[in-house]
Design a protein around this motif. Structure first.
Motif, PDB file in Angstrom:
ATOM      1  N   GLY A 103      20.769  -0.074  -3.767  1.00 10.11           N
ATOM      2  CA  GLY A 103      20.329  -0.049  -5.147  1.00 10.11           C
ATOM      3  C   GLY A 103      20.022  -1.384  -5.783  1.00 10.11           C
ATOM      4  N   ASN A 104      20.356  -2.479  -5.114  1.00  7.46           N
ATOM      5  CA  ASN A 104      20.092  -3.805  -5.685  1.00  7.46           C
ATOM      6  C   ASN A 104      19.872  -4.778  -4.534  1.00  7.46           C
ATOM      7  OD1 ASN A 104      20.163  -6.342  -6.929  1.00  7.46           O
ATOM      8  ND2 ASN A 104      21.704  -5.712  -8.397  1.00  7.46           N
ATOM      9  N   GLY A 105      18.806  -5.544  -4.580  1.00  2.15           N
ATOM     10  CA  GLY A 105      18.472  -6.472  -3.512  1.00  2.15           C
ATOM     11  C   GLY A 105      19.180  -7.807  -3.575  1.00  2.15           C
ATOM     12  N   PHE A 106      20.008  -8.008  -4.616  1.00  2.00           N
ATOM     13  CA  PHE A 106      20.693  -9.280  -4.780  1.00  2.00           C
ATOM     14  C   PHE A 106      22.182  -9.072  -5.039  1.00  2.00           C
ATOM     15  CE2 PHE A 106      16.334 -10.120  -5.979  1.00  2.00           C
ATOM     16  CZ  PHE A 106      16.065 -11.332  -5.353  1.00  2.00           C
TER      17      PHE A 106
ATOM     18  N   LYS B 205       0.829  -1.214   0.000  1.00  2.00           N
ATOM     19  CA  LYS B 205       0.000   0.000   0.000  1.00  2.00           C
ATOM     20  C   LYS B 205       0.860   1.259   0.000  1.00  2.00           C
ATOM     21  CE  LYS B 205      -3.841  -2.394   0.501  1.00  2.00           C
ATOM     22  NZ  LYS B 205      -3.906  -3.396  -0.533  1.00  2.00           N
ATOM     23  N   VAL B 206       1.861   1.286  -0.886  1.00  2.00           N
ATOM     24  CA  VAL B 206       2.749   2.438  -1.028  1.00  2.00           C
ATOM     25  C   VAL B 206       2.877   2.785  -2.507  1.00  2.00           C
ATOM     26  CG1 VAL B 206       4.079   1.922   1.066  1.00  2.00           C
ATOM     27  CG2 VAL B 206       4.839   1.003  -1.131  1.00  2.00           C
ATOM     28  N   SER B 207       3.444   3.961  -2.780  1.00  2.00           N
ATOM     29  CA  SER B 207       3.678   4.367  -4.171  1.00  2.00           C
ATOM     30  C   SER B 207       4.981   3.753  -4.662  1.00  2.00           C
ATOM     31  CB  SER B 207       3.766   5.892  -4.265  1.00  2.00           C
ATOM     32  OG  SER B 207       4.974   6.351  -3.666  1.00  2.00           O
ATOM     33  N   ALA B 208       5.165   3.762  -5.973  1.00  2.00           N
ATOM     34  CA  ALA B 208       6.405   3.242  -6.556  1.00  2.00           C
ATOM     35  C   ALA B 208       7.605   4.040  -6.036  1.00  2.00           C
ATOM     36  CB  ALA B 208       6.339   3.293  -8.076  1.00  2.00           C
ATOM     37  N   ALA B 209       7.461   5.358  -5.922  1.00  2.00           N
ATOM     38  CA  ALA B 209       8.558   6.194  -5.423  1.00  2.00           C
ATOM     39  C   ALA B 209       8.939   5.799  -3.996  1.00  2.00           C
ATOM     40  CB  ALA B 209       8.172   7.664  -5.488  1.00  2.00           C
ATOM     41  N   GLN B 210       7.942   5.530  -3.158  1.00  3.17           N
ATOM     42  CA  GLN B 210       8.222   5.124  -1.779  1.00  3.17           C
ATOM     43  C   GLN B 210       8.936   3.776  -1.731  1.00  3.17           C
ATOM     44  OE1 GLN B 210       4.080   5.521  -0.653  1.00  3.17           O
ATOM     45  NE2 GLN B 210       4.590   7.159   0.801  1.00  3.17           N
TER      46      GLN B 210
ATOM     47  N   VAL C  32      12.958   3.065  -0.396  1.00  6.32           N
ATOM     48  CA  VAL C  32      13.354   2.080   0.625  1.00  6.32           C
ATOM     49  C   VAL C  32      14.350   1.086   0.030  1.00  6.32           C
ATOM     50  CG1 VAL C  32      12.539   0.180   2.075  1.00  6.32           C
ATOM     51  CG2 VAL C  32      11.256   2.318   1.984  1.00  6.32           C
ATOM     52  N   LEU C  33      14.081   0.587  -1.164  1.00  9.04           N
ATOM     53  CA  LEU C  33      14.996  -0.358  -1.804  1.00  9.04           C
ATOM     54  C   LEU C  33      16.380   0.253  -2.018  1.00  9.04           C
ATOM     55  CD1 LEU C  33      12.653  -2.037  -4.440  1.00  9.04           C
ATOM     56  CD2 LEU C  33      13.595  -3.070  -2.374  1.00  9.04           C
ATOM     57  N   ALA C  34      16.432   1.513  -2.429  1.00 10.85           N
ATOM     58  CA  ALA C  34      17.716   2.177  -2.678  1.00 10.85           C
ATOM     59  C   ALA C  34      18.523   2.289  -1.385  1.00 10.85           C
ATOM     60  CB  ALA C  34      17.485   3.556  -3.281  1.00 10.85           C
TER      61      ALA C  34
END
Length: 90
Positions: A41-44, A25-30, A34-36
Motif C-alpha cells: 500500500g505504500n512505496g516508501f 501503458k496501463v490503467s490507473a486501476a492496474q 500492482v502498487l498495493a
C-alpha cells in the motif's frame, strides 16, 4: 559511500501518476493493484526510503543457482520468504 538515505522522496501527484500511466501503458486501476500488492500500500518507509523487494529465487535463477548452496539466505529455489529492505514478507 554512506548507507544513510538522504533523498526526499515525494508522493506521486496527479502529474506524476499521469506520466507513469502513459509510460507503463496501463490503467490507473492496474497500476494501483500492482502498487498495493508489491508495496503493501505504500512505496516508501516513514523516513522516505523506497521499499525494495528482494526475491532470492529470481537471483538464484539469474545466477544459475551458483550461490544457492553456500548463501541460501540470498539465493535459493523454490521461492521462500521474501525480504524488503531487511524486513521479511511472504
Amino acid at each position: 559511500m554512506s548507507d544513510e538515505f538522504t533523498s526526499h522522496g515525494a508522493a506521486l501527484d496527479d502529474e506524476g501518476l499521469a506520466a507513469a500511466l502513459d509510460l507503463a501503458k496501463v490503467s490507473a486501476a492496474q497500476l494501483w493493484a500492482v502498487l498495493a500488492v508489491e508495496t503493501s500500500g505504500n512505496g516508501f518507509y516513514p523516513d522516505r526510503r523506497p521499499k525494495i523487494l528482494y526475491e532470492r529465487h529470481v537471483f538464484s535463477r539469474l545466477t544459475q543457482q551458483k550461490f544457492d548452496a553456500q548463501h541460501s539466505d540470498l539465493s535459493s529455489t523454490p521461492p521462500r520468504q521474501l525480504w524488503c529492505n531487511g524486513a521479511a514478507s511472504i
